[in-house]
Design a protein around this motif. Structure first.
Motif, mmCIF file in Angstrom:
data_model
loop_
_atom_site.group_PDB
_atom_site.id
_atom_site.type_symbol
_atom_site.label_atom_id
_atom_site.label_comp_id
_atom_site.label_asym_id
_atom_site.label_seq_id
_atom_site.Cartn_x
_atom_site.Cartn_y
_atom_site.Cartn_z
ATOM 1 N N TYR A 43 0.828 -1.207 0.000
ATOM 2 C CA TYR A 43 0.000 0.000 0.000
ATOM 3 C C TYR A 43 0.865 1.261 0.000
ATOM 4 O O TYR A 43 0.556 2.241 -0.666
ATOM 5 C CB TYR A 43 -0.947 0.014 1.195
ATOM 6 C CG TYR A 43 -2.173 -0.865 1.047
ATOM 7 C CD1 TYR A 43 -2.505 -1.455 -0.161
ATOM 8 C CD2 TYR A 43 -3.015 -1.090 2.123
ATOM 9 C CE1 TYR A 43 -3.633 -2.243 -0.293
ATOM 10 C CE2 TYR A 43 -4.146 -1.878 1.999
ATOM 11 C CZ TYR A 43 -4.448 -2.448 0.796
ATOM 12 O OH TYR A 43 -5.569 -3.220 0.667
ATOM 13 N N THR A 44 1.942 1.227 0.754
ATOM 14 C CA THR A 44 2.849 2.377 0.811
ATOM 15 C C THR A 44 3.501 2.610 -0.550
ATOM 16 O O THR A 44 3.616 3.757 -1.005
ATOM 17 C CB THR A 44 3.915 2.171 1.897
ATOM 18 O OG1 THR A 44 3.252 1.965 3.145
ATOM 19 C CG2 THR A 44 4.834 3.366 2.009
ATOM 20 N N ALA A 45 3.887 1.534 -1.217
ATOM 21 C CA ALA A 45 4.493 1.663 -2.548
ATOM 22 C C ALA A 45 3.511 2.280 -3.538
ATOM 23 O O ALA A 45 3.879 3.149 -4.340
ATOM 24 C CB ALA A 45 4.976 0.304 -3.041
ATOM 25 N N VAL A 46 2.254 1.849 -3.470
ATOM 26 C CA VAL A 46 1.228 2.404 -4.373
ATOM 27 C C VAL A 46 1.047 3.891 -4.095
ATOM 28 O O VAL A 46 1.003 4.706 -5.033
ATOM 29 C CB VAL A 46 -0.112 1.644 -4.220
ATOM 30 C CG1 VAL A 46 -1.234 2.378 -4.938
ATOM 31 C CG2 VAL A 46 0.012 0.224 -4.730
ATOM 32 N N GLU A 47 0.951 4.255 -2.826
ATOM 33 C CA GLU A 47 0.760 5.668 -2.475
ATOM 34 C C GLU A 47 1.949 6.514 -2.921
ATOM 35 O O GLU A 47 1.781 7.624 -3.417
ATOM 36 C CB GLU A 47 0.527 5.822 -0.972
ATOM 37 C CG GLU A 47 -0.831 5.324 -0.511
ATOM 38 C CD GLU A 47 -1.989 6.082 -1.140
ATOM 39 O OE1 GLU A 47 -1.947 7.327 -1.184
ATOM 40 O OE2 GLU A 47 -2.932 5.421 -1.606
ATOM 41 N N ARG A 48 3.160 5.992 -2.760
ATOM 42 C CA ARG A 48 4.346 6.734 -3.196
ATOM 43 C C ARG A 48 4.356 6.908 -4.707
ATOM 44 O O ARG A 48 4.692 7.975 -5.218
ATOM 45 C CB ARG A 48 5.608 6.023 -2.733
ATOM 46 C CG ARG A 48 5.813 6.132 -1.228
ATOM 47 C CD ARG A 48 7.001 5.358 -0.751
ATOM 48 N NE ARG A 48 8.212 6.023 -1.222
ATOM 49 C CZ ARG A 48 9.417 5.501 -1.111
ATOM 50 N NH1 ARG A 48 9.588 4.317 -0.567
ATOM 51 N NH2 ARG A 48 10.468 6.165 -1.543
ATOM 52 N N LYS A 49 3.977 5.855 -5.436
ATOM 53 C CA LYS A 49 3.940 5.955 -6.900
ATOM 54 C C LYS A 49 2.910 6.990 -7.337
ATOM 55 O O LYS A 49 3.179 7.817 -8.215
ATOM 56 C CB LYS A 49 3.621 4.592 -7.521
ATOM 57 C CG LYS A 49 3.594 4.643 -9.025
ATOM 58 C CD LYS A 49 3.346 3.298 -9.649
ATOM 59 C CE LYS A 49 3.337 3.467 -11.162
ATOM 60 N NZ LYS A 49 3.113 2.245 -11.863
ATOM 61 N N LEU A 50 1.730 6.955 -6.713
ATOM 62 C CA LEU A 50 0.697 7.940 -7.057
ATOM 63 C C LEU A 50 1.154 9.357 -6.713
ATOM 64 O O LEU A 50 0.879 10.299 -7.473
ATOM 65 C CB LEU A 50 -0.611 7.605 -6.334
ATOM 66 C CG LEU A 50 -1.324 6.345 -6.818
ATOM 67 C CD1 LEU A 50 -2.527 6.040 -5.939
ATOM 68 C CD2 LEU A 50 -1.743 6.490 -8.274
ATOM 69 N N ALA A 51 1.860 9.512 -5.612
ATOM 70 C CA ALA A 51 2.375 10.835 -5.241
ATOM 71 C C ALA A 51 3.397 11.316 -6.267
ATOM 72 O O ALA A 51 3.395 12.489 -6.654
ATOM 73 C CB ALA A 51 2.995 10.783 -3.844
ATOM 74 N N ASP A 52 4.253 10.414 -6.732
ATOM 75 C CA ASP A 52 5.242 10.780 -7.754
ATOM 76 C C ASP A 52 4.559 11.201 -9.049
ATOM 77 O O ASP A 52 4.949 12.196 -9.674
ATOM 78 C CB ASP A 52 6.192 9.614 -8.034
ATOM 79 C CG ASP A 52 7.142 9.332 -6.877
ATOM 80 O OD1 ASP A 52 7.287 10.210 -5.991
ATOM 81 O OD2 ASP A 52 7.733 8.230 -6.862
ATOM 82 N N ILE A 53 3.537 10.453 -9.444
ATOM 83 C CA ILE A 53 2.788 10.789 -10.668
ATOM 84 C C ILE A 53 2.129 12.154 -10.515
ATOM 85 O O ILE A 53 2.190 12.995 -11.426
ATOM 86 C CB ILE A 53 1.745 9.694 -10.986
ATOM 87 C CG1 ILE A 53 2.455 8.412 -11.421
ATOM 88 C CG2 ILE A 53 0.744 10.162 -12.028
ATOM 89 C CD1 ILE A 53 1.545 7.191 -11.497
ATOM 90 N N THR A 54 1.512 12.384 -9.366
ATOM 91 C CA THR A 54 0.839 13.662 -9.125
ATOM 92 C C THR A 54 1.832 14.819 -9.155
ATOM 93 O O THR A 54 1.572 15.860 -9.758
ATOM 94 C CB THR A 54 0.091 13.635 -7.781
ATOM 95 O OG1 THR A 54 -0.881 12.592 -7.820
ATOM 96 C CG2 THR A 54 -0.592 14.959 -7.489
ATOM 97 N N ARG A 55 2.997 14.630 -8.513
ATOM 98 C CA ARG A 55 4.028 15.674 -8.526
ATOM 99 C C ARG A 55 4.463 15.987 -9.954
ATOM 100 O O ARG A 55 4.627 17.147 -10.333
ATOM 101 C CB ARG A 55 5.237 15.236 -7.696
ATOM 102 C CG ARG A 55 5.248 15.776 -6.297
ATOM 103 C CD ARG A 55 6.580 15.556 -5.598
ATOM 104 N NE ARG A 55 6.974 14.168 -5.501
ATOM 105 C CZ ARG A 55 6.497 13.302 -4.622
ATOM 106 N NH1 ARG A 55 5.602 13.692 -3.751
ATOM 107 N NH2 ARG A 55 6.919 12.051 -4.599
#
Length: 93
Positions: A43-55
């Motif tokens: 779950y943490t990996a997914v959230e980090r990936k989504l945060a990177d995409i959003t940034r």
């Protein structure tokens, strides 16, 4: 105005956030199992990936806005110069 139903991605994110909070509580109290630790990592990996995409999307949007601002400023300068030319030609006439 009625609020629209959450989109599937929003629902999935809310679920992940709730699960992360629960799993972190387990970790803090020393009750986190190995499968829970794996789920927390996923779950943490997914959230980090989504945060990177959003940034990245925000950075792209910021750059596009800057280009549009610069183009609009250039157009305004050209129009102001044209107005000044027209004013000068009317005063000369």
């Amino acid at each position: 105005m009625t609020a629209s139903a959450p989109k599937p991605a929003q629902h999935a994110r809310a679920h992940r956030q709730t699960a992360i909070d629960a799993l972190l509580r387990h970790a803090i109290t020393g009750r986190l199992t190995i499968p829970e630790a794996a789920l927390l990592a996923d779950y943490t990996a997914v959230e980090r990936k989504l945060a990177d995409i959003t940034r990245q999307q925000l950075a792209d949007t910021t750059r596009a806005l800057q280009r549009h601002r610069e183009a609009a400023d250039a157009e305004i300068r050209q129009l102001e110069a044209r107005i000044a030319e027209l004013d000068a030609s009317q005063e000369a006439a």
